[in-house]
Design a protein around this motif. Structure first.
Motif: not given
Length: 175
Positions: A6-13, A85-87, A90-97
């Protein structure tokens, strides 16, 4: 199972109404204009983020996260707020929003579900779980995240960037 990173900062969504643009140092004044309303922070664990020096610290944390965005209203080109996006684990396949806030004129307008949907669709390409820290007294955000299908899974102290720890609930949505 997803295997991409996961790229935490893609160009634009973006969708037809809202655009998420990576936060830049030069966005401070524009974003502070939105954040300087005390009512935005009244249910938040850190109620004084409307103060310039306190918000400066919040903004610094947003920049260091390398996952923060401006939320832009595409119809007016106004800044509606910010999120990140933060925290990412990858090993837990999780991300915080989180760290999401909107100017009051955007409350109840459907912006938050649109922003979250874009972030969910993007994140679920690489993770199986999205989590949220929500202040124990932030009823508005608890209701909003519940409407999106998140379930409360934990309670914990969270130390925000250079701020004292605060009591938060942890919510989760699974892929």
């Amino acid at each position: 199972m997803s295997t991409s990173i996961l790229n935490l900062q893609p160009e634009i969504l973006e969708n037809e109404s809202v655009k998420l643009v990576p936060l830049k140092e030069t966005d401070f004044e524009t974003l502070y204009k939105v954040a300087s309303d005390p009512l935005i922070w009244e249910q938040h664990p850190n109620k004084n983020r409307y103060e310039r020096e306190v918000f400066k610290n919040f903004f610094e944390g947003a920049m260091e996260s390398k996952g923060a965005f401006l939320i832009i209203d595409k119809k007016t080109n106004e800044v509606a707020g910010s999120t990140r996006f933060y925290d990412y684990e990858p090993e837990n396949k999780s991300v915080f929003i989180g760290y999401t806030f909107y100017g009051r004129k955007y409350w109840g307008t459907g912006f938050n579900p649109q922003v979250k949907k874009m972030m969910f669709d993007y994140s679920f390409k690489a993770v199986d779980k999205i989590r949220f820290h929500i202040g124990a007294e932030n009823y508005r955000s608890q209701i909003a995240i519940g409407k999106l299908g998140a379930k409360k899974i934990d309670e914990q102290e969270v130390a925000y960037y250079n701020e004292p720890s605060r009591y938060n609930f942890v919510y989760e949505i699974e892929k």
